[in-house]
Design an enzyme around this catalytic site. Structure first.
Site, short mmCIF file in Angstrom:
data_model
loop_
_atom_site.label_atom_id
_atom_site.label_comp_id
_atom_site.label_asym_id
_atom_site.label_seq_id
_atom_site.Cartn_x
_atom_site.Cartn_y
_atom_site.Cartn_z
N ASP A 195 0.84 -1.20 0.00
CA ASP A 195 0.00 0.00 0.00
C ASP A 195 0.88 1.25 0.00
O ASP A 195 0.59 2.24 -0.68
CB ASP A 195 -0.91 -0.01 1.23
CG ASP A 195 -1.62 -1.34 1.37
OD1 ASP A 195 -2.46 -1.64 0.53
OD2 ASP A 195 -1.29 -2.09 2.31
N HIS A 255 -4.77 -3.33 6.23
CA HIS A 255 -4.54 -3.58 4.81
C HIS A 255 -5.88 -3.98 4.19
O HIS A 255 -6.19 -5.16 4.00
CB HIS A 255 -3.51 -4.70 4.60
CG HIS A 255 -3.43 -5.12 3.16
ND1 HIS A 255 -2.97 -4.29 2.17
CD2 HIS A 255 -3.80 -6.27 2.54
CE1 HIS A 255 -3.04 -4.91 1.00
NE2 HIS A 255 -3.56 -6.11 1.19
P1 NAD Z 1 -2.25 -18.31 -4.37
O1 NAD Z 1 -3.59 -18.93 -4.26
O2 NAD Z 1 -1.58 -18.23 -5.70
O3 NAD Z 1 -1.27 -19.10 -3.41
C1 NAD Z 1 -1.61 -19.40 -2.11
C2 NAD Z 1 -0.85 -20.66 -1.77
O4 NAD Z 1 -1.02 -20.89 -0.38
C3 NAD Z 1 -1.36 -21.89 -2.52
O5 NAD Z 1 -0.28 -22.53 -3.17
C4 NAD Z 1 -1.95 -22.77 -1.42
O6 NAD Z 1 -1.78 -24.16 -1.66
C5 NAD Z 1 -1.13 -22.28 -0.21
N1 NAD Z 1 -1.73 -22.56 1.08
C6 NAD Z 1 -3.04 -22.51 1.43
N2 NAD Z 1 -3.19 -22.88 2.71
C7 NAD Z 1 -1.94 -23.12 3.19
C8 NAD Z 1 -1.45 -23.54 4.45
N3 NAD Z 1 -2.27 -23.80 5.47
N4 NAD Z 1 -0.10 -23.70 4.59
C9 NAD Z 1 0.73 -23.48 3.56
N5 NAD Z 1 0.30 -23.09 2.34
C10 NAD Z 1 -1.01 -22.92 2.16
O7 NAD Z 1 -2.33 -16.89 -3.66
P2 NAD Z 1 -1.31 -15.66 -3.79
O8 NAD Z 1 -1.73 -14.83 -4.94
O9 NAD Z 1 0.08 -16.16 -3.68
O10 NAD Z 1 -1.72 -14.81 -2.48
C11 NAD Z 1 -1.45 -15.30 -1.19
C12 NAD Z 1 -2.11 -14.42 -0.14
O11 NAD Z 1 -1.55 -13.13 -0.14
C13 NAD Z 1 -3.60 -14.19 -0.31
O12 NAD Z 1 -4.22 -14.23 0.94
C14 NAD Z 1 -3.68 -12.78 -0.87
O13 NAD Z 1 -4.93 -12.19 -0.62
C15 NAD Z 1 -2.58 -12.14 -0.08
N6 NAD Z 1 -2.08 -10.86 -0.59
C16 NAD Z 1 -1.72 -9.93 0.34
C17 NAD Z 1 -1.19 -8.73 -0.06
C18 NAD Z 1 -0.78 -7.67 0.96
O14 NAD Z 1 -0.42 -6.57 0.53
N7 NAD Z 1 -0.78 -7.91 2.25
C19 NAD Z 1 -1.04 -8.46 -1.41
C20 NAD Z 1 -1.40 -9.44 -2.35
C21 NAD Z 1 -1.92 -10.64 -1.91
C1 LMR Z 2 -3.72 -6.52 -2.60
O1 LMR Z 2 -3.67 -5.50 -1.89
O2 LMR Z 2 -3.30 -6.54 -3.77
C2 LMR Z 2 -4.33 -7.78 -2.05
O3 LMR Z 2 -4.44 -7.71 -0.67
C3 LMR Z 2 -5.59 -8.06 -2.77
C4 LMR Z 2 -6.64 -8.72 -1.97
O4 LMR Z 2 -7.44 -7.98 -1.37
O5 LMR Z 2 -6.65 -9.95 -1.94
#
Ligand code: NAD
Ligand code: LMR
Length: 335
Positions: free
Chosen positions: A160, A188
């Site tokens: 962010d 977030h």
């Molecule tokens: P994705 O679905 O591509 O990958 C998630 C992975 O986590 C999968 O491979 C799944 O098998 C694994 N997983 C699920 N449960 C698990 C567990 N208990 N232990 C270990 N692994 C597990 O998702 P992504 O695009 O890589 O996103 C991951 C997370 O990050 C999501 O929650 C998304 O919303 C979040 N995210 C946060 C931010 C931020 O700024 N904070 C930004 C983008 C995404």
């Molecule tokens: C992001 O900020 O890109 C992610 O947290 C998106 C979301 O809300 O899963």
């Protein structure tokens, strides 16, 4: 001086963010060129094979700093001796899904992982939660790790922060490198508050360039464009890509941990969600984003900033959402 290898655990290693993150960690961008890295990849059983594929590619890069890769579906093994834990694995939000819907689905993951960190992590462990809802997942993990200092648990608002830098640069024509003292407050989520009132461009306050004061000519831009663009960028990326942000999220995770370990540049600050000590009226114990500096390996809240009425109302709204999330996971028995 070359240090002993650090153990870095990445959960959700076979996911999108994992794929964008692991190669950068192995190349030295997380901990620097003097620290070899042992990677531990934690996945759910169905995704272990995909994580093995990623590990094969990591091998094929022949990174000089990569001193080993373990892949497991067992949290106890994954966090044994861990120095840096990147908790990415979670269920990403899909189109139309609200983050609140994720509390129950993802909350159950972070309690056991917190407990495994409590049981086996190294004394200097640092935890960054990326998986959403990141702040509350960090709160859950921290609540299950009573023997680990609470300040080792953080959640990511650096993406962010970086988004806000980029939007402000686009508006003003400044280079992102010249912008400092911008803050993301709160959660977030779409309630987060990107605060420009202390921001500077090349040492000059943004408020001298943009009239964002109440009734000022740029206030509509601030309230109706800048803040919602930054706060809803995650949803906009999902809408455009059909998947949540991955490379930019991985990049922000690298920035967060790198700064935490190596320190923030003098005279600047960044944003991170850390366990509140009550600063700026944020209830103690909530994992909320603040203006922070990293000194001697620890995050410190930047103190003494004036918070005007405009900012106060928005910080309070985001903090209210964090309180609601905390109460919801309490009711679900997750903390
Ligand atoms: P994705 O679905 O591509 O990958 C998630 C992975 O986590 C999968 O491979 C799944 O098998 C694994 N997983 C699920 N449960 C698990 C567990 N208990 N232990 C270990 N692994 C597990 O998702 P992504 O695009 O890589 O996103 C991951 C997370 O990050 C999501 O929650 C998304 O919303 C979040 N995210 C946060 C931010 C931020 O700024 N904070 C930004 C983008 C995404
Ligand atoms: C992001 O900020 O890109 C992610 O947290 C998106 C979301 O809300 O899963």
């Amino acid at each position: 001086m070359v240090h002993a290898p650090a153990t870095v655990t990445v959960t959700g290693a076979a996911g999108q963010i994992g794929y964008a993150l692991l190669f950068r960690i192995a190349s030295g961008q997380l901990l620097g060129p003097d620290t070899p890295v042992k990677l531990r990849l934690l996945e759910i059983p169905q995704a272990v094979k995909a994580a093995e594929g990623t590990a094969m590619e990591l091998d094929d890069c022949a990174f000089p700093l990569l001193s080993g890769i373990d892949i497991t579906d067992d949290a106890g093994r994954a966090f044994d001796g861990v120095n840096v834990a990147l908790l990415v694995g979670a269920r990403p939000r899909s189109k139309g899904m609200e983050r609140g819907d994720l509390l129950e689905a993802n909350g159950g993951i972070f309690g056991p992982q917190g407990a495994a960190i409590n049981a086996g992590a190294a004394d200097d462990v640092r935890v960054l939660v990326v998986g959403n809802p990141a702040n509350t997942n960090a709160l859950i993990a921290q609540a299950h790790a009573p023997d680990v200092p609470a300040d080792r648990f953080t959640a990511m608002t650096r993406l962010d922060h970086n988004r806000a830098l980029s939007q402000l640069a686009a508006k003003t024509g400044a280079s992102v490198a010249d912008i400092s003292k911008l803050t993301i407050w709160g959660n977030h989520s779409a309630t987060q508050y990107p605060d420009l009132f202390h921001a500077e461009i090349a040492g000059t306050k943004v408020t001298e360039t943009l009239d964002i004061s109440p009734g000022g000519k740029d206030q509509a831009w601030l309230a109706d464009e800048f803040i919602p663009t930054v706060a809803k960028r995650g949803a906009a990326i999902i809408e455009a890509r059909g998947a949540s942000s991955a490379a930019s999220a991985a990049n922000a995770a690298i920035d967060h941990v790198h700064d935490w370990v190596h320190g923030t540049p003098q005279g600047e600050w960044t944003s991170a969600a850390i366990v509140s000590d009550g600063s700026y009226g944020v209830p103690e114990g909530l994992v909320s984003s603040f203006p922070v500096v990293a000194r001697n390996g620890r995050w410190e809240v930047v103190q003494g900033l004036d918070v005007n009425e405009f900012s106060r109302a928005r910080i309070d709204a985001s903090v209210r959402e964090l309180v609601e999330e905390r109460d919801a996971v309490k009711d679900l028995g997750l903390i």
